[in-house]
Design a protein around this motif. Structure first.
Motif, mmCIF file in Angstrom:
data_model
loop_
_atom_site.group_PDB
_atom_site.id
_atom_site.type_symbol
_atom_site.label_atom_id
_atom_site.label_comp_id
_atom_site.label_asym_id
_atom_site.label_seq_id
_atom_site.Cartn_x
_atom_site.Cartn_y
_atom_site.Cartn_z
ATOM 1 N N ASP A 178 -35.194 49.772 20.113
ATOM 2 C CA ASP A 178 -34.144 49.012 20.782
ATOM 3 C C ASP A 178 -34.128 49.414 22.257
ATOM 4 O O ASP A 178 -34.939 50.234 22.704
ATOM 5 C CB ASP A 178 -32.772 49.259 20.128
ATOM 6 N N MET A 179 -33.190 48.858 23.019
ATOM 7 C CA MET A 179 -33.128 49.104 24.451
ATOM 8 C C MET A 179 -32.798 50.554 24.792
ATOM 9 O O MET A 179 -33.053 51.002 25.909
ATOM 10 C CB MET A 179 -32.076 48.196 25.087
ATOM 11 N N PHE A 180 -32.256 51.288 23.863
ATOM 12 C CA PHE A 180 -31.866 52.664 24.162
ATOM 13 C C PHE A 180 -33.058 53.613 24.165
ATOM 14 O O PHE A 180 -32.940 54.762 24.588
ATOM 15 C CB PHE A 180 -30.776 53.116 23.190
ATOM 16 N N SER A 181 -34.207 53.141 23.692
ATOM 17 C CA SER A 181 -35.457 53.891 23.811
ATOM 18 C C SER A 181 -36.388 53.258 24.845
ATOM 19 O O SER A 181 -37.436 53.823 25.159
ATOM 20 C CB SER A 181 -36.182 53.950 22.456
ATOM 21 N N ASP A 182 -36.018 52.101 25.321
ATOM 22 C CA ASP A 182 -36.762 51.405 26.369
ATOM 23 C C ASP A 182 -36.496 52.072 27.721
ATOM 24 O O ASP A 182 -35.591 52.909 27.855
ATOM 25 C CB ASP A 182 -36.281 49.953 26.437
ATOM 26 N N PRO A 183 -37.240 51.711 28.770
ATOM 27 C CA PRO A 183 -36.863 52.155 30.117
ATOM 28 C C PRO A 183 -35.460 51.657 30.458
ATOM 29 O O PRO A 183 -35.012 50.623 29.932
ATOM 30 C CB PRO A 183 -37.910 51.483 31.013
ATOM 31 N N PRO A 184 -34.754 52.347 31.337
ATOM 32 C CA PRO A 184 -33.412 51.891 31.709
ATOM 33 C C PRO A 184 -33.441 50.471 32.275
ATOM 34 O O PRO A 184 -34.340 50.118 33.041
ATOM 35 C CB PRO A 184 -32.987 52.904 32.782
ATOM 36 N N ALA A 185 -32.465 49.674 31.876
ATOM 37 C CA ALA A 185 -32.292 48.327 32.415
ATOM 38 C C ALA A 185 -31.130 48.361 33.393
ATOM 39 O O ALA A 185 -29.987 48.623 33.008
ATOM 40 C CB ALA A 185 -32.021 47.330 31.291
ATOM 41 N N ILE A 186 -31.421 48.105 34.654
ATOM 42 C CA ILE A 186 -30.412 48.222 35.710
ATOM 43 C C ILE A 186 -29.967 46.833 36.135
ATOM 44 O O ILE A 186 -30.758 46.082 36.713
ATOM 45 C CB ILE A 186 -30.983 48.988 36.919
ATOM 46 N N PRO A 187 -28.720 46.454 35.849
ATOM 47 C CA PRO A 187 -28.233 45.176 36.380
ATOM 48 C C PRO A 187 -28.137 45.275 37.899
ATOM 49 O O PRO A 187 -28.204 46.371 38.467
ATOM 50 C CB PRO A 187 -26.862 45.024 35.725
ATOM 51 N N PRO A 188 -28.027 44.149 38.594
ATOM 52 C CA PRO A 188 -28.088 44.176 40.066
ATOM 53 C C PRO A 188 -27.140 45.190 40.697
ATOM 54 O O PRO A 188 -25.931 45.187 40.445
ATOM 55 C CB PRO A 188 -27.725 42.745 40.448
ATOM 56 N N VAL A 189 -27.730 46.076 41.507
ATOM 57 C CA VAL A 189 -26.979 47.077 42.276
ATOM 58 C C VAL A 189 -27.434 46.978 43.732
ATOM 59 O O VAL A 189 -28.554 46.572 44.020
ATOM 60 C CB VAL A 189 -27.205 48.506 41.746
ATOM 61 N N LYS A 190 -26.554 47.392 44.627
ATOM 62 C CA LYS A 190 -26.864 47.303 46.050
ATOM 63 C C LYS A 190 -27.752 48.477 46.445
ATOM 64 O O LYS A 190 -27.304 49.623 46.490
ATOM 65 C CB LYS A 190 -25.583 47.269 46.874
#
Length: 760
Positions: A178-190
């Protein structure tokens, strides 16, 4: 967006689908004025200046990035969008990035315009697959362009970083449940605020990577390239005025839409669908999974859905952004390549109606990181098959735009370890050489690259040996055989062998070994190549090299073969271990028994095809000196092969009638055509003139059906013992009169399929 059944598509629980009218903070001023009356010379100058801004943006990325996957493969994409994120220009790089920046920008407008706000000099970073990225290594950096205090437009880029974390080096984490073992997913940040890089955000991003120095330089390249593009656009605005430049942008969008609508008018209303299979959802799994796609054309619009796709599982998923990008990539490559990346108007005429929770439109927290090598290419191939069927039903001038489907995976090998005490990650993307599938009128292009990344190149062997601790023993063309055969054959791929060098060993994190071909050739063409990965342990390669011999066959070496799987775990290899892997021959188009015997002879004479294989696959008999075709023996062999097909096939469910000999037939593709039969537009077979029912029905009901194990079509398709490919079938729909293939597909045994083509 919230759809009609209350499903929320907000980029959090599931993929992001923008509202038709974006909800933007009232304090953010948008520049919406556009001049309508622009003289033609000014229009042309500004239009090409904008196109060149995007070209320069891409060239800046290529020159400043340090990772081979960006420098060589061109695994990136720059774009210019309107203030609201609608695409104006896309570059000649990875085409399935076509909507990534657009979706990400729209999400930023809806979710960041209030807090932290969008200001001049800002840039935002995101790699969240549920917002816009196909998978986490694909990182968007988007920059708003302000004229005065108004948001005028955006420039953005997306590029594949060498490593952004996760359980596997290179960040293609096949073992992620699942996503918790995937690379981090970063939603848009400045990442940049008023022209200044935010050190805390940058360090947070770099901290995830095994190669922070490479990623740091590539990130700064993305920021710098956006700055260059911003400066060029502001210079245009200063010279011609904001309203004029915006007027050209909107006119480019409108013109591309008009061009696409005009082409849609040459396609009858109808429905086209296709299914493609893949093997394994991660290490230890031998399941077979299906992706399905249907396109419906009504008037001047296309509706697309993925109903029939299997539920999300393992690490072979994508979210909405990936599915949309894959389809639009295949559509524009076939129908709008001459628009030079001005695809935003095309996008207006496509509505995707996805089924959530599926392999091709997964909900959070499905794992997605391997999609860049697997699922994205699977969906591009699937979309290409559907678009090819649609264009085959169009007017003759549009029929010629049809192209064969892409390879269903990006065959590559990712290795890594230490070199001179420093970590390295080596994505070997030799498959950028490619092998384009056949078209309705010509063979595929040998080593022709990929239509979804026109500017991509493969590294020279010497360059790769300088970069990484490896020695390449050979890289050569795959032979022509049953894989990729057709009336027109698929383009050729390659085979390559490698051994560690100057270091005691390394790890192989990504590799592919298929036990059945996924890529079926349109209208009866043979499937393309099964990708192979072979690992020989404890070989005598070092002794051979010490004796001055460079072996040209892994089979000629001593050592033990290690069994592998389609999507296996990390492999640790030592100094005497050697691995060989292949790209793929593209798929054929049309029945191999219809191939021009002279074309078969030409392949034999050039050494691409063995004379005995020519007889086995094409029933073409060539004299022992390869000088000429025995036409009489060939005719006899083909008659026998066609009769044998009909003897083994199941008879049609509905017995067809035969078309009157005076009735004209309009060709669709291969052996399928259309004719007016007793006042009803009907499908017919071209050679046998069998009437295959009304055009709004299912022509396969009128065909003889020959379903056999794929492996029975030749040793090119033979899987290793115990692999699931032995259960997969090739289903051929035959003209009940002649035995020629009308269509064919790769299926799970006894699998029922909906009609793949019908006109409404």
């Amino acid at each position: 967006m919230t759809d009609s059944v209350g499903t929320v598509w907000d980029g959090r629980v599931r993929g992001y689908i923008p509202n038709p009218h974006l909800t933007v903070a009232p304090g953010l001023k948008l520049h919406e004025r556009a001049s309508k009356d622009i003289d033609p010379i000014t229009f042309a100058v500004v239009r090409y200046a904008l196109l060149n801004v995007n070209v320069e943006h891409g060239q800046t990325l290529q020159r400043l990035c340090v990772s081979p996957i960006t420098m060589l493969t061109r695994d990136f994409q720059p774009s210019i969008t309107l203030h609201d994120g609608d695409l104006v220009y896309l570059g000649p790089y990875i085409q399935y990035f076509s909507t990534c920046q657009s979706l990400t920008i729209k999400w930023i407008l809806e979710n960041r315009s209030e807090n932290p706000g969008i200001e001049p000099g800002d840039m935002f970073l995101s790699n969240d697959p549920y917002v816009g990225s196909p998978h986490q290594p694909d990182v968007v950096v988007a920059a708003p362009v302000f004229v005065g205090d108004e948001l005028f437009c955006w420039v953005a880029n997306i590029l594949n970083h060498a490593d952004v974390g996760g359980t596997s080096m290179g960040s293609f984490c096949m073992d992620a449940p699942d996503m918790f073992s995937d690379p981090p997913a970063i939603p848009p940040v400045k990442i940049v605020s008023r022209g200044r890089v935010q050190a805390d955000v940058e360090q947070l991003f770099l901290r995830q990577s095994r190669l922070p120095d490479h990623v740091h330089l590539d990130l700064r390249a993305a920021i710098s390239a956006n700055s260059v593009a911003t400066d060029r656009i502001l210079a245009l605005v200063e010279r011609y005025g904001a309203d004029v430049v915006k007027g050209v942008m909107t006119a480019v969008l409108d013109a591309s839409e008009r061009t696409f609508v005009d082409r849609l008018r040459h396609i009858p209303d109808g429905e086209w669908s296709h299914r493609i299979l893949t093997e394994g959802n991660g290490p230890g799994d031998d399941g077979i999974y299906a992706y399905h796609l249907t396109v419906r054309k009504r008037g001047e619009h296309l509706w697309v859905d993925n109903a029939g796709t299997d539920p999300q599982t393992g690490a072979i998923n994508v979210a909405y952004a990936g599915l949309l990008g894959a389809f639009l990539c295949a559509l524009t490559a076939a129908m709008a390549a001459d628009l030079a990346g001005a695809y935003g108007g095309v996008h207006r005429r496509v509505t995707l109606e996805p089924v959530p929770g599926t392999l091709s439109c997964a909900d959070f927290p499905a794992a997605i990181s391997p999609a860049g090598a697997y699922t994205m290419e699977t969906l591009i191939s699937l979309s290409g098959s559907v678009v090819a069927k649609m264009l085959s039903c169009a007017s003759p001038e549009l029929q010629r735009m049809a192209i064969g489907p892409a390879n269903p995976a990006f065959y590559a090998v990712i290795t890594g370890g230490e070199q001179a005490g420093r970590p390295f990650i080596a994505p070997d993307v030799t498959n950028m050489i490619g092998g384009l599938s056949a078209t309705p009128y010509a063979d595929g292009v040998d080593f022709g690259g990929h239509f979804w990344i026109p500017e991509g190149i493969a590294g020279n062997v010497e360059e790769l040996e300088q970069l990484w601790p490896m020695l390449f023993l050979y890289r050569r063309a795959l032979p022509v055989g049953a894989d990729g055969a057709g009336e027109y054959r698929g383009g050729r791929g390659f085979v390559q062998a490698t051994v560690p060098w100057s270091e005691p060993g390394l790890g192989i994190a990504l590799y592919m070994d298929e036990s059945f071909p996924s890529l079926a050739g349109p209208f009866g063409g043979n499937p393309g190549t099964m990708a192979r990965f072979r690992l020989r342990r404890g070989s005598d390669i070092l002794l051979r090299l010490a004796d001055g011999e460079v072996p040209q066959s892994v089979d000629a070496l001593d050592g033990e073969w290690e069994p592998v799987r389609a999507k296996g775990p990390l492999l640790l290899v030592g100094a005497t271990d050697i691995w060989e892997w292949t790209g793929a021959n593209g798929a054929g188009w049309g029945d191999p028994l219809k191939r021009d015997p002279d074309a078969v002879l030409r392949d034999v004479r050039t050494g691409a095809l063995d004379r005995r294989v020519a007889q086995r696959v094409h029933a073409v008999v060539i004299d022992p000196e390869d000088r000429a075709v025995d036409m009489a023996a060939t005719a006899t062999a083909r008659d026998h092969a066609l009769a044998e097909r009909l003897r083994e096939a199941k008879p049609p469910r509905i017995t067809p009638s035969v078309l009157d000999p005076t009735t004209r037939i309009r060709t669709i593709a291969g052996e399928l055509g259309l004719a007016n039969h007793h006042g009803t537009l009907s499908f017919v077979s071209l050679t046998g003139r069998a009437v295959l029912g009304p055009a709004n029905g299912d022509f396969t009901q009128y065909c003889a059906v020959l379903e056999q194990p794929v492996a029975s079509h030749g040793p090119e398709f033979t899987p290793a013992a115990g692999r699931p490919g032995r259960e997969v079938r090739y289903r051929a729909y035959l003209c009940p009169v002649t035995g020629l293939r009308i269509d064919g597909t790769v299926v799970r045994a006894e699998e029922e399929l909906p009609p793949g083509l019908r006109l409404t």
